[in-house]
Design an enzyme around this catalytic site. Structure first.
Site, PDB file in Angstrom:
ATOM      1  CD  GLU A   8      -2.975   1.396   2.097  1.00 32.37           C
ATOM      2  OE1 GLU A   8      -3.515   0.448   2.698  1.00 32.37           O
ATOM      3  OE2 GLU A   8      -3.135   2.595   2.398  1.00 32.37           O
ATOM      4  CG  HIS A  10      -0.759   5.447  -1.713  1.00 31.19           C
ATOM      5  ND1 HIS A  10      -1.563   4.508  -2.285  1.00 31.19           N
ATOM      6  CD2 HIS A  10      -0.992   5.382  -0.380  1.00 31.19           C
ATOM      7  CE1 HIS A  10      -2.274   3.904  -1.342  1.00 31.19           C
ATOM      8  NE2 HIS A  10      -1.935   4.405  -0.175  1.00 31.19           N
ATOM      9  CG  HIS A 164      -6.550   3.105  -0.497  1.00 30.36           C
ATOM     10  ND1 HIS A 164      -6.854   4.456  -0.429  1.00 30.36           N
ATOM     11  CD2 HIS A 164      -5.394   2.934   0.173  1.00 30.36           C
ATOM     12  CE1 HIS A 164      -5.904   5.070   0.260  1.00 30.36           C
ATOM     13  NE2 HIS A 164      -5.007   4.177   0.642  1.00 30.36           N
ATOM     14  CG  ASP A 287      -1.068   4.313   3.956  1.00 33.62           C
ATOM     15  OD1 ASP A 287      -1.082   4.662   2.754  1.00 33.62           O
ATOM     16  OD2 ASP A 287      -2.052   4.446   4.708  1.00 33.62           O
TER      17      ASP A 287
HETATM   18 MN    MN Z   1      -3.112   4.428   1.692  1.00 30.14          MN
END
Ligand code: MN
Length: 324
Positions: A8, A10, A164, A287
């Protein structure tokens, strides 16, 4: 632990960059912006430093899901996917990709997903919750009938779908009025995404497509802690479930869901998730760039779990699930 896989993680393109402004405060925007636009610099250095061999990249949020204009949603998704494919080609040993999908148009989303898997070599999709379609005040969820054929193709191509978070729209969020601090990762992301996942489970989607695989972040958005109660409330009444699906919600959760550690670096919570869904279905993630890679990795490498579970969660589960 060396050789970790994180999923996860980005990035952003210029068209979607401002979607991430305002989440973490002005004082860190310059840093966040540079992290979002970077792939091969600081990100890779952080991966090297903290034992992450492979990162599966995805577009920031809500991005494509918040573009009510169907054509523009499609164009931005394609642009992001083409850009991402190019980045992965520069370093395929370290980077893999999830597709951004224009769910505003289920047919185009299906074709774009097929293109990403078959032509660009992506290993799944990451979609940011509900989509706004035509009317910016609309919120269209993925359990609705217009998405059934899309899900059939997702099952057939046999790669996972990452559900998500995004925030509820202001007119859907009366419960947070006067308490904007509860939005985002503090609370609203988890609540929004957990309910969306429950909608998928209760809708009968997994009866129709028994091969579907869904990934949730943040150690399951609170679901491991609550899933028993979803099925077992007021058990003495022996009432039949009031949803279309055939089985208990917990069975769909155990058989169709995988959870990542993104943004939830807490051993107590990890152990609860392991007890509910098993260590075969939990995957390491950070994340980045909204959370720090060092915070995730230093916690995970020292978490009080067995070394076999650390290998599974850190690497082996992702290797198998994404066929890496
Ligand atoms: Mn995220």
């Amino acid at each position: 632990m060396q050789g970790k896989i994180a999923l996860e993680e980005h990035f952003s393109i210029e068209d979607t960059l401002m979607d991430s402004a305002g989440f973490l405060g002005e004082h860190v925007w310059e840093e966040l912006k540079s992290r979002l636009l970077d792939i091969h610099g600081k990100r890779l250095a952080q991966m090297d430093q903290h034992g992450i061999e492979i990162t599966i990249l995805s577009l920031n949020a809500p991005a494509v899901q918040a573009i009510a204009d169907r054509k523009r949603a499609y164009d931005v998704a394609r642009k992001a996917n083409d850009f991402l494919a190019e980045q992965v080609r520069k370093n395929p040993r370290r980077f893999q990709a999830f597709a951004a999908l224009p769910m505003q148009d289920p047919e185009r989303a299906t074709r774009e997903y097929e293109r990403c898997i078959k032509e660009l070599g992506f290993v799944g999709a990451l979609v940011n919750g509900f989509s706004q379609i035509d009317d910016p005040k609309s919120a269209v969820y993925l359990d609705l009938p217009q998405y059934r054929d899309f899900w059939g193709v997702v099952e057939k191509l046999d790669y996972p779908f990452y559900l998500h978070p995004r925030n509820p729209l202001p007119h859907m969020a009366q419960i947070y009025e006067g308490h904007p601090w509860l939005l985002g990762p503090t609370w609203a992301f988890g609540q929004e995404t957990a309910v969306h996942a429950l909608r998928l489970m209760g809708s009968g989607l997994f009866d129709k497509y028994p091969g579907l695989k869904i990934v949730l972040g943040h150690l399951g958005e609170g679901l491991p802690y609550s899933i028993w109660r979803v099925d077992n409330r007021n058990a003495w009444t022996k009432a039949k479930p009031k949803y279309p699906a055939k089985r208990k919600i917990g069975e769909y959760f155990q058989q169709h869901f995988w959870l990542t550690t993104s943004g939830n670096f807490r051993t107590q919570t990890l152990i609860d998730a392991m007890l509910e869904i098993g260590s075969d279905r939990i995957l390491f993630s950070t994340d980045w760039p909204f959370e720090n890679i060092d915070h995730a990795a230093i916690w995970f490498d020292a978490a009080t779990i067995s070394e076999l579970d650390r290998q599974k969660i850190g690497r082996l589960n992702a290797k198998a699930l994404f066929k890496l």
